[in-house]
Design a protein around this motif. Structure first.
Motif, PDB file in Angstrom:
ATOM      1  N   ARG A  14       3.511  98.976 118.513  1.00 44.20           N
ATOM      2  CA  ARG A  14       3.142  98.275 119.723  1.00 44.20           C
ATOM      3  C   ARG A  14       3.613  96.834 119.630  1.00 44.20           C
ATOM      4  NH1 ARG A  14       0.575  93.832 122.301  1.00 44.20           N
ATOM      5  NH2 ARG A  14      -0.066  94.521 124.369  1.00 44.20           N
ATOM      6  N   TYR A  15       4.211  96.316 120.707  1.00 42.97           N
ATOM      7  CA  TYR A  15       4.708  94.941 120.737  1.00 42.97           C
ATOM      8  C   TYR A  15       4.090  94.182 121.905  1.00 42.97           C
ATOM      9  CZ  TYR A  15       8.244  96.330 117.344  1.00 42.97           C
ATOM     10  OH  TYR A  15       8.869  96.773 116.214  1.00 42.97           O
ATOM     11  N   ASP A  16       3.820  92.923 121.654  1.00 44.22           N
ATOM     12  CA  ASP A  16       3.283  92.052 122.701  1.00 44.22           C
ATOM     13  C   ASP A  16       4.446  91.488 123.520  1.00 44.22           C
ATOM     14  OD1 ASP A  16       1.397  90.679 124.191  1.00 44.22           O
ATOM     15  OD2 ASP A  16       1.370  88.957 122.837  1.00 44.22           O
ATOM     16  N   ALA A  17       5.177  92.391 124.162  1.00 43.02           N
ATOM     17  CA  ALA A  17       6.352  92.026 124.955  1.00 43.02           C
ATOM     18  C   ALA A  17       6.598  93.136 125.966  1.00 43.02           C
ATOM     19  CB  ALA A  17       7.587  91.845 124.063  1.00 43.02           C
ATOM     20  N   PRO A  18       7.109  92.798 127.148  1.00 42.65           N
ATOM     21  CA  PRO A  18       7.377  93.833 128.152  1.00 42.65           C
ATOM     22  C   PRO A  18       8.485  94.772 127.710  1.00 42.65           C
ATOM     23  CG  PRO A  18       8.251  91.710 128.860  1.00 42.65           C
ATOM     24  CD  PRO A  18       7.449  91.438 127.633  1.00 42.65           C
ATOM     25  N   ALA A  19       8.525  95.945 128.342  1.00 43.81           N
ATOM     26  CA  ALA A  19       9.493  96.964 127.962  1.00 43.81           C
ATOM     27  C   ALA A  19      10.927  96.465 128.072  1.00 43.81           C
ATOM     28  CB  ALA A  19       9.295  98.213 128.842  1.00 43.81           C
ATOM     29  N   GLU A  20      11.198  95.619 129.067  1.00 44.71           N
ATOM     30  CA  GLU A  20      12.571  95.120 129.251  1.00 44.71           C
ATOM     31  C   GLU A  20      13.065  94.347 128.034  1.00 44.71           C
ATOM     32  OE1 GLU A  20      10.792  95.979 133.149  1.00 44.71           O
ATOM     33  OE2 GLU A  20      10.126  94.838 131.389  1.00 44.71           O
ATOM     34  N   ARG A  21      12.175  93.563 127.423  1.00 45.23           N
ATOM     35  CA  ARG A  21      12.583  92.777 126.261  1.00 45.23           C
ATOM     36  C   ARG A  21      12.761  93.642 125.021  1.00 45.23           C
ATOM     37  NH1 ARG A  21       8.326  88.092 126.189  1.00 45.23           N
ATOM     38  NH2 ARG A  21       8.882  88.128 123.976  1.00 45.23           N
ATOM     39  N   VAL A  22      11.905  94.650 124.879  1.00 44.14           N
ATOM     40  CA  VAL A  22      12.057  95.556 123.739  1.00 44.14           C
ATOM     41  C   VAL A  22      13.356  96.345 123.871  1.00 44.14           C
ATOM     42  CG1 VAL A  22      11.019  97.447 122.446  1.00 44.14           C
ATOM     43  CG2 VAL A  22       9.548  95.702 123.485  1.00 44.14           C
ATOM     44  N   PHE A  23      13.639  96.822 125.063  1.00 45.86           N
ATOM     45  CA  PHE A  23      14.879  97.572 125.301  1.00 45.86           C
ATOM     46  C   PHE A  23      16.096  96.702 125.013  1.00 45.86           C
ATOM     47  CE2 PHE A  23      18.298  99.410 127.808  1.00 45.86           C
ATOM     48  CZ  PHE A  23      18.121 100.787 127.625  1.00 45.86           C
ATOM     49  N   ALA A  24      16.057  95.446 125.472  1.00 44.43           N
ATOM     50  CA  ALA A  24      17.185  94.538 125.245  1.00 44.43           C
ATOM     51  C   ALA A  24      17.409  94.270 123.766  1.00 44.43           C
ATOM     52  CB  ALA A  24      16.947  93.218 125.981  1.00 44.43           C
ATOM     53  N   PHE A  44      25.980 104.602 121.547  1.00 42.87           N
ATOM     54  CA  PHE A  44      24.920 105.025 122.448  1.00 42.87           C
ATOM     55  C   PHE A  44      25.286 106.363 123.077  1.00 42.87           C
ATOM     56  CE2 PHE A  44      24.065 100.400 122.479  1.00 42.87           C
ATOM     57  CZ  PHE A  44      22.731 100.449 122.071  1.00 42.87           C
ATOM     58  N   LEU A  45      24.306 107.250 123.123  1.00 43.94           N
ATOM     59  CA  LEU A  45      24.484 108.564 123.745  1.00 43.94           C
ATOM     60  C   LEU A  45      23.866 108.604 125.132  1.00 43.94           C
ATOM     61  CD1 LEU A  45      23.568 110.772 120.652  1.00 43.94           C
ATOM     62  CD2 LEU A  45      25.857 110.098 121.431  1.00 43.94           C
ATOM     63  N   ALA A  46      22.773 107.857 125.331  1.00 37.25           N
ATOM     64  CA  ALA A  46      22.094 107.823 126.621  1.00 37.25           C
ATOM     65  C   ALA A  46      21.342 106.511 126.744  1.00 37.25           C
ATOM     66  CB  ALA A  46      21.137 109.006 126.754  1.00 37.25           C
ATOM     67  N   LEU A  47      21.344 105.950 127.950  1.00 42.01           N
ATOM     68  CA  LEU A  47      20.629 104.708 128.243  1.00 42.01           C
ATOM     69  C   LEU A  47      19.886 104.877 129.555  1.00 42.01           C
ATOM     70  CD1 LEU A  47      23.377 102.039 127.380  1.00 42.01           C
ATOM     71  CD2 LEU A  47      21.292 102.510 126.075  1.00 42.01           C
ATOM     72  N   ASP A  48      18.585 104.645 129.527  1.00 43.69           N
ATOM     73  CA  ASP A  48      17.758 104.696 130.731  1.00 43.69           C
ATOM     74  C   ASP A  48      16.848 103.465 130.701  1.00 43.69           C
ATOM     75  OD1 ASP A  48      16.352 105.366 132.989  1.00 43.69           O
ATOM     76  OD2 ASP A  48      15.098 106.871 131.984  1.00 43.69           O
ATOM     77  N   PRO A  49      17.426 102.287 131.009  1.00 51.03           N
ATOM     78  CA  PRO A  49      16.640 101.044 130.861  1.00 51.03           C
ATOM     79  C   PRO A  49      15.498 100.977 131.861  1.00 51.03           C
ATOM     80  CG  PRO A  49      18.762 100.615 131.940  1.00 51.03           C
ATOM     81  CD  PRO A  49      18.792 102.048 131.488  1.00 51.03           C
TER      82      PRO A  49
END
Length: 304
Positions: A14-24, A44-49
């Motif tokens: 678990r991270y204290d950061a929004p999903a967009e930042r973790v994905f980035a 990368f095989l698949a990306l669903d940001p």
């Protein structure tokens, strides 16, 4: 993808950061280099940001096979994200088959360390200290709970030991007390740290004097000193609904290098406090400091 425990490695964090930042942090090469310590090749095989990604992963120097990494990121409704990680393929299957029962495999331990590094990178991306005037830096955090609860985490030695340092706080201004810093005990997690931070792994004692005290709203105290005049730290607490705004102002910092060191330290300690107040286990402290200091240095490089 097989879900048999002997053929697939699964981890959650678990991270204290929004999903967009973790994905980035996974997809931006500059960010990925700051927390991934493996010399690996992949595609990368698949990306669903910002919800899901998968990638082929291989370490040519250690194995010929390539595995598949899958990362799923789910917002937790509290401004943070739950990251679910899976590694599958012939390489990890062989490793897990050889791992002693009840112990982390080499890959699991490695990923846990890197995920601690990632926590530091994510923590460094927000809540930076502001330079209010020459020699002054200020931090603000909006923390969960009423002012009396947050005050206890500053005034009570046992609670303060979990995010900063223990030491019995005097009851009146003009009295001195000691803080005992043991950064390695701030988290049960461990992760590799740069050599420059090894000096902070031990136990350190420091003397402080209370300058002002108005529970549960204000504490002002000296900081440091020795051969030079001490700096000053002020904790101010303000209630905001069911939360409390904590402001830390550190003044009388002698030069830019000191201000950068102080900024990285307070930023990391406040990240630990935020996790503790939320009932979560913070990441490895010094690994987090390293990532945060790197970010501050990039924002304001040290002068020679």
């Amino acid at each position: 993808m097989s879900k048999h425990p002997d053929t697939e490695l699964r981890l959650e964090r678990r991270y204290d950061a929004p999903a967009e930042r973790v994905f980035a942090a996974w997809t931006d090469p500059a960010l990925a280099r700051r927390w991934r310590s493996t010399a690996a090749h992949g595609e990368f095989l698949a990306l669903d940001p910002p919800r899901r990604l998968s990638m082929r992963f291989a370490m040519p120097g250690l194995a010929q096979d390539s595995d598949v990494l899958t990362v799923e990121i789910v917002a937790d409704g509290e401004g943070g994200s739950l990251m679910r990680f899976a590694q599958s393929g012939p390489g990890i299957a062989r490793e897990l088959a050889k791992a002693p029962a009840g112990q982390d495999s080499e890959s699991a331990a490695g990923w846990r360390g890197m995920f601690d590094n990632l926590a530091g990178v994510l923590a460094s991306q927000g809540g930076h200290g502001r330079e209010e005037a020459e020699g002054t830096v200020r931090f603000e955090r909006l923390l969960p709970g009423p002012i009396e609860r947050v005050w206890r985490w500053i005034a009570d030695s046992d609670k303060r030991a979990q995010w900063l340092a223990p030491g019995e706080l005097p009851t009146a201004p003009g009295q001195s007390f000691e803080l005992v810093f043991d950064n390695a005990r701030l988290s049960p997690h461990t992760a590799p740290i740069p050599e420059r931070l090894r000096k902070y792994e031990g136990i350190f004692h420091s003397r402080h004097e209370v300058l002002r005290l108005d529970p549960p709203r204000l504490l002002a105290m000296t900081w440091g000193g020795g051969k030079e005049p001490p700096s000053e730290v002020v904790f101010e607490l303000t209630p905001e609904g069911d939360r409390t705004r904590l402001t830390i102002t550190h003044t009388r910092l002698k030069d830019q290098a000191t201000r950068l060191d102080v900024s990285g330290g307070w930023h990391a300690h406040l990240a630990v406090l935020t996790e503790r107040l939320a009932g979560r286990t913070p990441p490895a402290f010094l690994a987090m400091v390293a990532a945060i200091e790197d970010d501050y240095a990039q924002r304001e490089p040290r002068h020679p």
